[in-house]
Design an enzyme around this catalytic site. Structure first.
Site, PDB file in Angstrom:
ATOM      1  N   GLY A  23       0.862  -1.175   0.000  1.00  0.00           N
ATOM      2  CA  GLY A  23       0.000   0.000   0.000  1.00  0.00           C
ATOM      3  C   GLY A  23       0.894   1.218   0.000  1.00  0.00           C
ATOM      4  O   GLY A  23       2.121   1.091  -0.061  1.00  0.00           O
ATOM      5  N   SER A  24       0.302   2.398   0.113  1.00  0.00           N
ATOM      6  CA  SER A  24       1.111   3.619   0.042  1.00  0.00           C
ATOM      7  C   SER A  24       2.168   3.660   1.149  1.00  0.00           C
ATOM      8  O   SER A  24       3.302   4.074   0.912  1.00  0.00           O
ATOM      9  CB  SER A  24       0.202   4.846   0.118  1.00  0.00           C
ATOM     10  OG  SER A  24      -0.687   4.718   1.222  1.00  0.00           O
ATOM     11  N   GLU A  79       3.916   1.414   2.322  1.00  0.00           N
ATOM     12  CA  GLU A  79       5.030   0.476   2.118  1.00  0.00           C
ATOM     13  C   GLU A  79       5.928   0.888   0.951  1.00  0.00           C
ATOM     14  O   GLU A  79       7.039   0.377   0.807  1.00  0.00           O
ATOM     15  CB  GLU A  79       4.499  -0.946   1.872  1.00  0.00           C
ATOM     16  CG  GLU A  79       3.842  -1.592   3.079  1.00  0.00           C
ATOM     17  CD  GLU A  79       2.488  -0.970   3.426  1.00  0.00           C
ATOM     18  OE1 GLU A  79       1.761  -0.573   2.487  1.00  0.00           O
ATOM     19  OE2 GLU A  79       2.173  -0.828   4.622  1.00  0.00           O
ATOM     20  N   GLU A  85      -3.749 -10.795   2.114  1.00  0.00           N
ATOM     21  CA  GLU A  85      -2.695 -10.994   3.115  1.00  0.00           C
ATOM     22  C   GLU A  85      -2.708 -12.395   3.716  1.00  0.00           C
ATOM     23  O   GLU A  85      -1.673 -12.875   4.194  1.00  0.00           O
ATOM     24  CB  GLU A  85      -2.790  -9.932   4.203  1.00  0.00           C
ATOM     25  CG  GLU A  85      -2.398  -8.528   3.740  1.00  0.00           C
ATOM     26  CD  GLU A  85      -3.467  -7.813   2.926  1.00  0.00           C
ATOM     27  OE1 GLU A  85      -4.551  -8.402   2.698  1.00  0.00           O
ATOM     28  OE2 GLU A  85      -3.227  -6.666   2.519  1.00  0.00           O
ATOM     29  N   HIS A 140       0.305  -4.355   4.538  1.00  0.00           N
ATOM     30  CA  HIS A 140      -0.163  -2.979   4.544  1.00  0.00           C
ATOM     31  C   HIS A 140      -0.883  -2.643   5.855  1.00  0.00           C
ATOM     32  O   HIS A 140      -2.027  -3.050   6.071  1.00  0.00           O
ATOM     33  CB  HIS A 140      -1.096  -2.747   3.351  1.00  0.00           C
ATOM     34  CG  HIS A 140      -1.621  -1.345   3.310  1.00  0.00           C
ATOM     35  ND1 HIS A 140      -0.799  -0.260   3.357  1.00  0.00           N
ATOM     36  CD2 HIS A 140      -2.880  -0.854   3.266  1.00  0.00           C
ATOM     37  CE1 HIS A 140      -1.522   0.844   3.335  1.00  0.00           C
ATOM     38  NE2 HIS A 140      -2.792   0.518   3.284  1.00  0.00           N
ATOM     39  N   HIS A 194      -8.105 -32.099  20.434  1.00  0.00           N
ATOM     40  CA  HIS A 194      -9.135 -31.416  19.638  1.00  0.00           C
ATOM     41  C   HIS A 194     -10.513 -31.776  20.188  1.00  0.00           C
ATOM     42  O   HIS A 194     -11.127 -31.009  20.891  1.00  0.00           O
ATOM     43  CB  HIS A 194      -8.974 -31.794  18.157  1.00  0.00           C
ATOM     44  CG  HIS A 194      -9.891 -31.038  17.231  1.00  0.00           C
ATOM     45  ND1 HIS A 194      -9.858 -31.169  15.860  1.00  0.00           N
ATOM     46  CD2 HIS A 194     -10.872 -30.144  17.475  1.00  0.00           C
ATOM     47  CE1 HIS A 194     -10.767 -30.387  15.316  1.00  0.00           C
ATOM     48  NE2 HIS A 194     -11.398 -29.763  16.275  1.00  0.00           N
ATOM     49  N   GLY A 216      -5.031 -25.545  12.505  1.00  0.00           N
ATOM     50  CA  GLY A 216      -6.323 -25.899  11.923  1.00  0.00           C
ATOM     51  C   GLY A 216      -7.004 -24.723  11.239  1.00  0.00           C
ATOM     52  O   GLY A 216      -8.172 -24.809  10.866  1.00  0.00           O
TER      53      GLY A 216
HETATM   54  N1  TZD Z   1     -12.722 -21.213   9.195  1.00  0.00           N
HETATM   55  C1  TZD Z   1     -11.376 -21.337   9.313  1.00  0.00           C
HETATM   56  C2  TZD Z   1     -10.494 -20.200   8.878  1.00  0.00           C
HETATM   57  N2  TZD Z   1     -10.808 -22.426   9.797  1.00  0.00           N
HETATM   58  C3  TZD Z   1     -11.593 -23.463  10.199  1.00  0.00           C
HETATM   59  N3  TZD Z   1     -10.980 -24.538  10.709  1.00  0.00           N
HETATM   60  C4  TZD Z   1     -12.994 -23.405  10.058  1.00  0.00           C
HETATM   61  C5  TZD Z   1     -13.510 -22.251   9.541  1.00  0.00           C
HETATM   62  C6  TZD Z   1     -13.920 -24.531  10.501  1.00  0.00           C
HETATM   63  N4  TZD Z   1     -13.765 -25.773   9.722  1.00  0.00           N
HETATM   64  C7  TZD Z   1     -13.023 -26.831  10.200  1.00  0.00           C
HETATM   65  O1  TZD Z   1     -12.404 -26.853  11.271  1.00  0.00           O
HETATM   66  S1  TZD Z   1     -13.066 -28.131   9.138  1.00  0.00           S
HETATM   67  C8  TZD Z   1     -14.062 -27.316   8.020  1.00  0.00           C
HETATM   68  C9  TZD Z   1     -14.359 -26.044   8.497  1.00  0.00           C
HETATM   69  C10 TZD Z   1     -15.173 -25.067   7.763  1.00  0.00           C
HETATM   70  C11 TZD Z   1     -14.521 -27.973   6.765  1.00  0.00           C
HETATM   71  C12 TZD Z   1     -13.501 -27.971   5.679  1.00  0.00           C
HETATM   72  O2  TZD Z   1     -14.062 -28.548   4.533  1.00  0.00           O
HETATM   73  P1  TZD Z   1     -13.239 -29.139   3.344  1.00  0.00           P
HETATM   74  O3  TZD Z   1     -12.755 -30.555   3.847  1.00  0.00           O
HETATM   75  O4  TZD Z   1     -14.146 -29.275   2.189  1.00  0.00           O
HETATM   76  O5  TZD Z   1     -12.014 -28.360   3.114  1.00  0.00           O
HETATM   77  P2  TZD Z   1     -13.579 -31.891   4.145  1.00  0.00           P
HETATM   78  O6  TZD Z   1     -12.621 -32.973   3.789  1.00  0.00           O
HETATM   79  O7  TZD Z   1     -14.836 -31.913   3.336  1.00  0.00           O
HETATM   80  O8  TZD Z   1     -13.858 -31.911   5.615  1.00  0.00           O
END
Ligand code: TZD
Ligand code: CA
Length: 528
Positions: free
Chosen positions: A25-26, A28, A47, A70, A281, A401
């Site tokens: 951006g400006s 930077e 980003e 930015h 988890h 995750g």
């Molecule tokens: N948003 C973000 C940024 N991270 C996350 N982990 C989630 C939402 C929640 N989330 C999970 O933890 S797994 C998942 C989501 C939305 C499903 C991903 O679906 P996919 O994979 O199609 O990539 P599968 O194999 O169908 O599960």
């Protein structure tokens, strides 16, 4: 007279941070002007993509890497990606442009008010230098902070009128400043550890991502063979620390308290190396450890060591520790475990392909040293069972995750490792969080093979919804996406493959090509 600009580029060059991932951006532009010819700028269109690419690059090189964002809006967009960089201990040196110093107080457009607070708590250290002369020293501190154990991202906000400031006196000395880390346990600590291992009746080894990060994979193999002990990968695996067809390999531990003690039942000594204890988890309470088991923990991360609810930890350099420990260990006369049976090949059905079939094909056709960047959440178990990984640095999964890692990280890993084929295995949900990474792949001709597993749903959430008795939750399906059109729109060649034969054909062609190609594969939904 040297300027903040000229000394900073000398510093970055000397520390090997010649590749800059950014979105400008400006604020930077005064940093980016007169960009030296021996530097490379990699543009990401969002980003999250910038940090994801930098994360992949850093994971694959093991080195700090410079990111340029930015101001506040750019930093905000990067926060999701920073969750992964924080947990994967990626030494990202993130710089963000700031308004001119005299314009911050009046909150001119693009002033990053309270800049150093913004990225916390996802950085190790965050700072805005108090005056222009202190910018090169601050950046030197940032590089060393990022790179010293436990490694992690750092953040520096730099007002844009600092760059042309002339610097007098000794400030350029900081270019030569080096810091190195020595982290070997004492002889007494090593002997105590060796004695515990030599005397155990049924030890088991649990390995985490740090083993792969410090390239201690072959030392872990030696250790497992010396003590004839089974080896598990620590839960929520973000890297592959151990060859997956080795006789001692047992798979990835489940990410639940009771699941872990069930799997480790019967062992009297659990040695965890380079992982948190543990990265859970699912909520499944129970005993942390099986009855009668003792846990010893080797890690380079003081926070990991301190927050563990059980066990005794030793904090130090795990590579150096393993090298020093091995000569103290007697060869066990236990027999090596039998290798895990291979899963039977997946029967080919009509209609959508099973993810297992896709993985069997990958295992058969991809180069033996391929690097997998994986972000399909429902297929993790099937992937680890079916795709053999032999070498260090073969597998990367978002460490926190946070989705949106896979596509850009694959581009970053491939930029860092031009001699190994990167294969990105991405879910049709995950692919949307950082889809514009395809543009960077196309523009810089980064020959990743992108495989989109298209089951039209957030598969892992479908499974979770049954576990949590919330099957009626809205917002779990993602129909109506056309990844071939999206890829073409960003300049990447794409093909949809509906049968195993057409998938294997397209895969072979993509592996032979020296440009990025995306394969969209309609698949069934399986359980993680
Ligand atoms: N948003 C973000 C940024 N991270 C996350 N982990 C989630 C939402 C929640 N989330 C999970 O933890 S797994 C998942 C989501 C939305 C499903 C991903 O679906 P996919 O994979 O199609 O990539 P599968 O194999 O169908 O599960
Ligand atoms: Ca999906």
């Amino acid at each position: 007279m040297p300027t903040v600009h000229s000394i900073t580029y000398q510093l970055l060059r000397r520390q090997g941070l010649n590749t800059v991932f950014g979105n400008p951006g400006s604020n930077e532009l005064p940093f980016l002007k007169r960009f030296p010819e021996d530097f490379r700028y990699v543009l990401g269109l969002h980003e999250g993509v910038v940090v994801g690419m930098a994360d992949g690059y850093s994971l694959a090189t093991g080195q700090p890497v410079l990111v340029n964002l930015h101001a506040a809006a750019g930093t905000g967009n990067a926060m999701g990606a920073l969750t992964n960089a924080w947990y994967s201990h990626s030494p990202l040196v993130i710089t963000a442009g700031q308004q001119a110093r005299s314009m911050i107080g009046v909150e001119a457009m693009l002033a990053n008010v309270d800049a150093s607070t913004l990225p916390r708590p996802l950085v190790k250290w965050s700072y805005e230098p108090a005056c222009a002369e202190d910018v090169p020293r601050t950046l030197s501190q940032a590089i060393h902070m990022a790179n010293l154990p436990a490694r992690g991202p750092v953040y520096v906000s730099i007002p844009y009128d600092d760059w042309d400031h002339e610097v007098e006196g000794d400030a350029a000395q900081v270019v030569q400043h080096d810091v190195s880390y020595a982290g070997l346990p004492s002889a007494a600590q090593l002997e105590a550890l060796a004695e515990n291992l030599n005397q155990a009746h049924s030890p088991v080894l649990v390995l985490g991502p740090e083993v792969d990060a410090v390239r201690a994979n072959s030392l872990a193999v030696e250790l497992s063979e010396r003590l004839c002990m089974p080896v598990w990968v620590a839960p929520s695996a973000s890297r592959c620390p151990f060859p997956t067809r080795h006789a001692c390999f047992r798979g990835v531990l489940p990410a639940a308290i009771s699941g872990i003690s069930d799997k480790l039942d019967g062992h009297d000594l659990i040695l965890v190396i380079g992982a948190p204890v543990f990265r859970y988890h699912q909520y499944a309470p129970g005993r942390y450890l099986p009855q009668g088991a003792k846990l010893l923990h080797l890690t380079g991360d003081v926070q990991e060591a301190a927050r563990a609810p059980v066990g005794d930890a030793l904090v130090g350099d795990i590579h150096a520790t393993l090298e020093a420990l091995l000569p103290l260990l007697a060869q066990s006369d236990r027999v090596l475990p039998n290798p895990l049976p291979l899963p039977p090949p997946q029967a080919v059905s009509s209609g959508r392909l099973a993810p297992e079939s896709v993985f069997d094909s990958l295992n058969a056709l991809a180069p033996e040293d391929a690097i997998y960047v994986k972000e399909s959440t429902s297929t993790v178990t099937a992937f680890w069972q079916r795709v053999e990984m032999r070498h260090p640095g073969s597998y990367f999964f978002p460490a926190a995750g946070g989705l949106g890692f896979g596509l850009p990280a694959a581009v970053g890993v491939q930029l860092a490792q031009p001699d190994r084929q990167v294969i990105a295995v991405i879910g049709d949900g995950s692919a949307n969080y950082a889809i514009s990474a395809l543009w960077s792949a196309a523009q810089y001709n980064v020959p990743v093979v992108f495989i989109i597993l298209k089951n039209d749903t957030y598969g892992a959430l479908r499974w979770f919804s049954r576990l949590l008795d919330a099957e009626d939750a809205p917002g779990l399906d993602v129909p109506g996406l056309d990844f071939c059109e999206l890829a073409r729109g960003y300049g990447v060649e794409a093909v949809r493959t509906e049968t195993l034969e057409s998938f294997e054909d397209a895969l072979c062609r993509a592996l032979d090509a020296s440009r990025p190609i995306l394969l969209e594969v309609p698949t069934t939904t399986i359980e993680p």
